[in-house]
Design an enzyme around this catalytic site. Structure first.
Site, PDB file in Angstrom:
ATOM      1  N   ASP A   1     -49.321  29.663  28.462  1.00  0.00           N
ATOM      2  CA  ASP A   1     -48.793  28.998  28.152  1.00  0.00           C
ATOM      3  C   ASP A   1     -49.020  29.217  26.304  1.00  0.00           C
ATOM      4  OD1 ASP A   1     -51.381  27.034  26.911  1.00  0.00           O
ATOM      5  OD2 ASP A   1     -52.024  28.435  28.629  1.00  0.00           O
TER       6      ASP A   1
ATOM      7  N   ASP B   1     -49.907  26.492  23.187  1.00  0.00           N
ATOM      8  CA  ASP B   1     -50.938  26.094  22.917  1.00  0.00           C
ATOM      9  C   ASP B   1     -50.338  24.562  22.695  1.00  0.00           C
ATOM     10  OD1 ASP B   1     -54.039  26.610  23.348  1.00  0.00           O
ATOM     11  OD2 ASP B   1     -53.832  26.324  20.699  1.00  0.00           O
TER      12      ASP B   1
END
Length: 269
Positions: A208, A210
């Site tokens: 992902d 952040d």
């Protein structure tokens, strides 16, 4: 039956098994039990020990992992080279989910974790300017590149205490410092390996972006595990290939990290 290994793999979130036809070994250490039993088997001709960092049932959060017991147990079984796959968040827009980062630097932002074996009976200062094994990093990067991974073959991993994720302000601060990825388990694992004169190589899979990198609600633990699960077969394949690419004999500086230092106790053989 294989009961000793020279290569160890510490599996991260969602990475709970690796070896077929393995022998499970319970290892007692001066620091209590490790996260789980250690599975010892072979990948090709290489004897390998596998330990799930969080336990097979993911019972240990990042700040409660028995890091000292884990590394001590692996060394007790003969391990001298460690591969450490883990899930991380990206601090760079260009490094999206699915990117493999093989970091060359680390920043510690944890607190309260036992991060040394040498906290009684004498002082030991282990050099840690370059926290990762250069030979392990080269083998991992070359293998990943040949397998077609989106690869960043260097970068700085900032390790946060967890178990919470970063605030947006923290994430933006990390990015402003020029750091590359953020995780919760790469320290003290890496320094403990150095204190045992073991090689340590991080294989960091970006799951992902952040919180401060892009707009949105921020990542959840369930999303991290789900993304890692969709990539687990590919990560296992990469780890297997890196194991076979690691040299039989160590020529890196890691094995000499404690040369000339009087240790307060004997290390496991």
């Amino acid at each position: 039956m294989v009961t000793r290994a020279d290569i160890g793999v510490i599996g991260g979130s969602g990475f709970y098994s690796l070896l077929d036809d393995a022998t499970e070994i319970e290892v007692a250490t001066p620091y209590g039990p490790p996260s789980d039993v250690v599975a010892v088997g072979r990948i090709g001709e290489r004897p390998v020990a596998f330990l799930p960092r969080h336990g097979r049932d993911h019972r240990f959060p990042p700040h409660r992992i028995p890091y000292r017991a884990n590394l001590w147990a692996l060394r007790s079984l003969g391990v001298r080279q460690v591969l450490a796959p883990s899930a991380v968040g990206s601090l760079r827009p260009e490094l999206g989910p699915g990117t493999l980062v093989v970091p060359d630097q680390l920043v510690d932002r944890t607190s309260g974790r036992a991060q040394t074996y040498y906290d009684t009976d004498g002082v030991v200062h282990a050099a840690f300017s370059d926290p990762y094994c250069p030979v392990g990093r080269a083998a991992a990067a070359s293998t990943a590149r040949s397998a077609g991974w989106d690869l960043a073959d260097n970068g700085t991993l900032v390790v946060i205490e967890g178990p919470r994720f970063s605030t947006r302000a923290e994430s933006r601060w990390f990015t402003a410092n020029g750091w590359t990825i953020v995780g919760m388990t790469g320290f003290p694992e890496s320094v403990l390996a150095r204190e045992l004169a073991m090689c340590y190589t991080s294989l960091s899979l970006v799951t992902d972006h952040d919180a401060g990198v892009e707009a949105g609600e921020g990542v959840t633990h369930e999303e991290v595990l789900a993304f890692f699960a969709t990539n687990i077969a590919r990560m296992r394949s990469l780890v297997t290939d890196v194991v076979t690419a690691l040299p039989q004999d160590r020529t890196c500086p890691c094995g000499n990290a404690l040369d000339g230092i009087k240790l307060p106790f004997d290390l496991p053989e």
